[in-house]
Design a protein around this motif. Structure first.
Motif, PDB file in Angstrom:
ATOM      1  N   GLU A 237       0.820  -1.220   0.000  1.00  0.00           N
ATOM      2  CA  GLU A 237       0.000   0.000   0.000  1.00  0.00           C
ATOM      3  C   GLU A 237       0.845   1.258   0.000  1.00  0.00           C
ATOM      4  OE1 GLU A 237      -3.056  -0.328   2.941  1.00  0.00           O
ATOM      5  OE2 GLU A 237      -3.880  -2.133   1.975  1.00  0.00           O
ATOM      6  N   LYS A 238       2.034   1.195   0.564  1.00  0.00           N
ATOM      7  CA  LYS A 238       2.870   2.401   0.622  1.00  0.00           C
ATOM      8  C   LYS A 238       3.875   2.413  -0.532  1.00  0.00           C
ATOM      9  CE  LYS A 238       2.721   3.200   5.578  1.00  0.00           C
ATOM     10  NZ  LYS A 238       3.508   3.250   6.814  1.00  0.00           N
TER      11      LYS A 238
ATOM     12  N   GLU B 140       2.093   9.794  -1.552  1.00  0.00           N
ATOM     13  CA  GLU B 140       1.293   9.506  -0.354  1.00  0.00           C
ATOM     14  C   GLU B 140       0.105   8.628  -0.740  1.00  0.00           C
ATOM     15  OE1 GLU B 140       1.519  10.833   3.008  1.00  0.00           O
ATOM     16  OE2 GLU B 140       3.591  11.130   2.349  1.00  0.00           O
TER      17      GLU B 140
ATOM     18  N   SER C  84       8.491   0.648   5.780  1.00  0.00           N
ATOM     19  CA  SER C  84       7.441   1.096   4.873  1.00  0.00           C
ATOM     20  C   SER C  84       7.728   0.732   3.412  1.00  0.00           C
ATOM     21  CB  SER C  84       7.283   2.619   4.938  1.00  0.00           C
ATOM     22  OG  SER C  84       6.873   2.997   6.218  1.00  0.00           O
ATOM     23  N   TYR C  85       8.981   0.857   3.018  1.00  0.00           N
ATOM     24  CA  TYR C  85       9.256   0.847   1.575  1.00  0.00           C
ATOM     25  C   TYR C  85      10.174  -0.263   1.089  1.00  0.00           C
ATOM     26  CZ  TYR C  85       7.537   5.613   2.269  1.00  0.00           C
ATOM     27  OH  TYR C  85       6.792   6.697   2.620  1.00  0.00           O
TER      28      TYR C  85
END
Lengths: 433, 561
Positions: free
Chosen positions: A174-175, A180, B521-522
């Motif tokens: 999702e990220k 954003e 997150s990435y």
């Protein structure tokens, strides 16, 4: 050298324990976010594992003794017997090669000394990419790059079956680094019979299925190249696919900011599949004249990408390599171990398989030394069997990921199985030659 | 055990020794001043021989993914260059991109005792160290590549406080086990992923809005403040592009006194004059370098023949693919971190462009006055394999030989270069600066590259042969840590070199808090696994227990000398 006593039944340092950031050695993706709980000598994947990881980590530990001719012996006796076989062989063949970086380093050293041949169990599949590399080259991307950047995925193999977390980690995330609210992604399945169930979630936009046999993917990509270059094609379907669908796919490629074509070399398992890889890579190159696009090759299970990388940097050549003359000689066809066995050229097989229970040595009558996981399935009792620890469970190690860029550290999960490290067994073996 | 090297002609520029007859003593792997009357256990009579510290190559692509791609791509370049297994040595092969084992042996046989990999991507650092660990005989180290990585660029974009940026640079050096930091086509590798095809010094990155100038200055100043000995190692914008001399001149001026190192400057010194719209910018650039004492360079000399270019500069390498020989190449986008491009190349003396490139490199060598700021490199394997160094040394030391070679190249290139008018000949003292003392000082290797008391006893002894190519091809003796490893150009003992790192101080907790979120997150690798631990690089190569041998050398940070 650390102790190489097999079956030294030392109890684990503590009764139970949880390991975080564990790298999974059971597929080429090398997911490293697993959490594994240990109770005694039993392991349980408690976070982020797929079925392959569970099957690999959670299988019950057996602690077999080394065997020579089916009879249990001490490790030094097994090593001496293996050394005698290798030392007397005209052309020892080192196959399987499912091991970590240190294990592969040790194999290279012993193959060099004993003038043998090295060949990974999956060299044939990996060779499809290498042939393309050696004839025309390619533009490739890696997992993190695709995860954050790609807006179009063309999936040209049954990715989900080979790599159960690929979609979760690389496609459905999702990220994204660059937005954003990252845009939805288009997923094109090119080929039939794939497990498409994982292409779901908020990031997934259009999902397009282009039905064709895998053998005909190359034909479709070739048509895409032709249309892209503005060369007219005769009217009609291409590889059974309506022309409009191919034109639509090309339009989507042109619209993409960063398209990625994904394939799994072992899944393109048909004659001359390197030509399919070649078409894909040339299509990607064609598109890059004006826009960005990249290939992403997966695979690399059973330490395949590690074996080929170490072999290449140490010998100069990718697999398959023969040291029979005292120099490395490279021939991807001639030095295939199945062929060497069939033609009677090799008279001793050393089979290294330290991850799963399933990468078994081929059925053969030539003397075979198996250096394998504790529960490796054996159709036939080998001349010598030496059980060893699994890198990433029983000892530390390092493995190269499927993209051949990133390498991951492997942990010792401290179950104290008393299984020796492959590198120590091979060092003792080499010293005994 | 005390070893005495008696009566050699010593060239030790770090200690101001220029060809004086000197005795050198070695005890326990170090050069020492013996106490009066101390027993000498072994003596080498070196009367008439030339003695230097072991050679140090500050920029040589010896390890990491792109080198292995090059090896894998070019079996035809290995064939005929296989190396037989010996009593002491392993088999291997290679010409342009030798196998790791062969590379280590060849460096030692040529009198080199250290070589540094200049382009280690953070994401590929583990493999770079694996390959360096499998490169025997010599000391190694690597420069971590920053400047096209998303994390750094976003710090710059949001105007992060300089301490935060310094924390990240220091963290990256620790995580990748680096000796220095390199920037490659600053921001350009990332820009290429956004489909920008060029990025000049003051051009904005289409996504981050920052310029190469911002990136270079931020990295350069941060490294200076962190006390990292080697200045920012810059592979500038527009590599190989005719007219790029203006970018190079502007980059030098942009440094504003901040120490910078411009690498393989030959590839960045091209003008657009003449019928072919390709000319030498060496004179102009050398003149500016002579004024800017904060600037050091290495050349990246090209020499004629087949080689392979392997670079982190995916943008420019993609541009160079049209010159690929043979016609195959690889370009990669890597981990939102970096990239690479591997393009085989055959430089021909009868090609105007190649011949002029050759002349430009030599012009630069001869026009920059201060040998302490010029290092001898071919940017192995990009300009030529490192095994051509003895030939290159002869070109620099022997004007007659150089002019003979000049007469063989493309006549248009002969007419376009001032090389024939340059009479300078390098002395042995200057060669010792360029290949030993200079690189050691620049990299912060305080106990290497010289022969004073306290130095590591890496020593090379040559016959004083007037044919300097022959002299530097086959040293008489090479000692590593005081042990004889090469005699008459042949290996007599196999050793494992050390890995050199620099670890600037920083606030690890402060650095890792946002990094942890970022990785979670990435990224596809956990922050904890991205970091390369000491035991991974120590136990990999040498077989010693961690901490019990010199195989990991941590050099101090501090003000540059």
């Amino acid at each position: 050298m650390t102790a190489v006593q097999a079956g030294a039944q030392t109890a684990p340092a503590s009764a139970s324990q949880t390991h975080a950031h564990v790298t999974c050695p059971f597929c080429g993706l090398r997911c490293d976010d697993l959490e594994i709980a240990r109770a005694g000598q039993t392991l349980k994947v408690t976070r982020n594992g797929c079925d392959k990881a569970k099957a690999g980590f959670e299988r019950p530990l057996t602690q077999p003794m080394p065997r020579v001719g089916g009879k249990e012996v001490s490790l030094p006796e097994a090593i001496a017997a293996a050394a005698a076989l290798i030392g007397n062989a005209r052309l020892p063949a080192f196959g399987g090669l499912a091991t970590d970086v240190d294990g592969m380093r040790a194999i290279m050293s012993i193959a060099d000394k004993s003038r043998g041949v090295v060949d990974h169990a999956f060299s044939e599949a990996q060779g499809r990419n290498i042939k393309v590399l050696q004839t025309s080259g390619y533009i490739m991307t890696t997992l993190t790059e695709a995860r954050n950047r790609a807006d179009l995925f063309i999936i040209a193999s049954d990715v989900h079956t080979f790599h159960p977390r690929f979609f979760e980690r690389i496609v459905c995330n999702e990220k994204s680094m660059f937005s954003e609210a990252p845009p939805k992604r288009t997923i094109v399945f090119l080929g039939e019979g794939y497990d498409t169930s994982a292409a779901v979630g908020t990031r997934i936009g259009d999902v397009i299925q282009i039905n064709c046999a895998k053998q005909r993917i190359g034909e479709i990509v070739s048509a895409l190249r032709t249309l892209h270059k503005g060369v007219p094609l005769p009217a009609g379907d291409i590889a059974g696919v309506p022309r409009s669908q191919i034109e639509d796919l090309l339009a989507r490629c042109h619209k993409a900011d960063y398209g990625v074509v994904v394939w799994v070399p072992p899944d393109l398992d048909f004659p001359n599949a390197d030509l399919t890889v070649h078409q894909i890579c040339e299509f990607v190159k064609d598109l890059n004249v004006k826009q960005r696009f990249a290939g992403l090759s997966l695979g690399g299970n059973e330490g395949a990408s590690t074996a080929v990388s170490v072999c290449t940097w140490q010998s100069g050549y990718p697999l398959r390599v023969s040291f029979a003359t005292g120099q490395p000689k490279y021939d991807a066809n001639l030095f295939a171990i199945p062929k060497l066995i069939a033609s009677g050229q090799t008279d001793c097989l050393v089979w290294l398989s330290t991850f799963t229970a399933d990468l078994s040595p081929p059925a053969t009558d030539i003397p075979t030394v198996v250096i394998g996981s504790h529960d490796l399935k054996l159709a036939k009792e080998p001349a010598v069997y030496i059980p060893v620890g699994t890198p990433g469970i029983d000892h530390k190690g390092q493995l190269v990921r499927c993209d051949s860029v990133v390498s991951l550290p492997l942990r010792d999960l401290e179950r104290a199985a008393g299984l020796p490290r492959t590198v120590d067994v091979l060092a003792a073996l080499e010293a005994a030659l | 055990m005390l070893i005495k090297f008696t009566g050699g002609k010593v060239y030790d520029p770090a200690n101001g020794v220029d060809g004086e007859i000197r005795d050198i003593h070695v005890r326990d792997g170090r050069i020492v001043t013996p106490s009066a009357g101390e027993t000498v256990h072994q003596e080498y009579n070196l009367a008439g021989k030339v003695v230097m510290a072991g050679g140090i190559d500050p920029h040589s692509h010896i390890g990491g993914g792109k080198v292995t791609i090059a090896r894998m791509m070019l079996p035809e370049d290995h064939q005929g260059h296989e190396v037989q297994r010996g009593d002491l040595t392993r088999s291997g092969c290679g010409h342009a991109v030798p196998s790791t084992l062969t590379a280590g042996y060849r460096y030692a046989e040529m009198g080199y005792t250290a070589a540094f990999e200049p382009a280690m991507l953070p994401a590929n650092a583990r493999q770079a160290h694996m390959e360096m660990a499998d490169t025997p005989m010599i000391d190694k180290g690597a420069f971590v590549m920053l400047g096209s990585d998303d994390y750094f660029l976003r710090l710059l974009t949001r105007g992060a406080h300089k301490d935060e940026i310094k924390d990240y640079i220091a963290w990256s050096m620790h995580a990748a086990q680096a000796l220095a930091v390199k920037v490659v086509n600053p921001g350009g590798i990332s820009a290429f992923k956004f489909n920008q095809r060029a990025l000049d010094l003051d051009e904005k990155h289409v996504f981050y809005g920052v310029t190469p100038r911002d990136i270079i200055l931020t990295l350069g100043r941060s490294l200076q403040e962190l006390g990292v000995p080697h200045p920012i190692h810059i592979h500038g914008c527009n590599l190989g592009v005719p007219g790029n001399k203006d970018t190079t001149l502007a980059t030098i001026r942009a440094s504003e006194g901040t120490p910078i190192h411009l690498t393989h400057i030959q590839f960045h010194s091209y003008g657009t004059e003449g019928d072919m719209k390709f000319s030498s910018g060496a004179a102009e650039i050398a003149e500016l370098i002579n004024q800017y004492t904060n600037v050091s360079i290495d050349i990246g000399q090209i020499l004629f023949g087949q080689t392979c270019t392997a670079s982190g500069d995916s943008m420019r390498q993609y541009g160079n693919t049209k010159s690929a020989h043979p016609k195959k190449w690889v370009v990669m986008d890597i981990e939102c971190d970096a990239g690479c491009g591997v393009v085989p190349m055959k430089y021909r003396d009868k090609s105007f462009v190649n011949a002029l490139q050759w002349a430009i490199g030599l012009e630069m060598f001869l026009l920059v006055n201060d040998p302490w700021r010029v290092f001898l490199t071919t940017d192995h394997p990009n300009g030529a394999p490192f095994t051509t160094y003895p030939h290159l040394i002869r070109l620099l030391m022997d004007k007659t030989f150089r002019n003979e070679m000049l007469r063989r190249i493309h006549p248009g290139a002969q007419a376009a270069t001032i090389l024939g008018s340059l009479t300078r000949e390098y002395s042995l003292y200057e060669i010792a600066i360029m290949t030993r003392a200079g690189p050691a000082r620049s990299l912060g290797l305080r106990d290497r590259g010289h022969l004073g008391p306290g130095a590591n006893a890496d020593i090379t002894v040559y016959d004083d042969n007037p044919d300097r190519e022959a002299m530097f091809t086959t040293p008489l003796f090479v000692f590593k840590n005081g042990e004889l490893i090469v005699r008459n150009g042949r290996i007599v003992k196999v050793v494992t070199g050390a890995t050199h790192v620099v670890r600037p101080e920083y606030d690890r907790k402060r650095a890792e808090k946002p990094l942890k979120d970022y990785f979670d997150s990435y990224h596809t690798v956990q922050m904890e696994n991205f970091r390369l631990h000491d035991d991974e690089i120590i136990t990999a190569g040498c077989g010693h227990a961690p901490g019990t041998c010199g195989c990991l050398v941590v050099h101090p940070t501090g003000a540059r000398t």
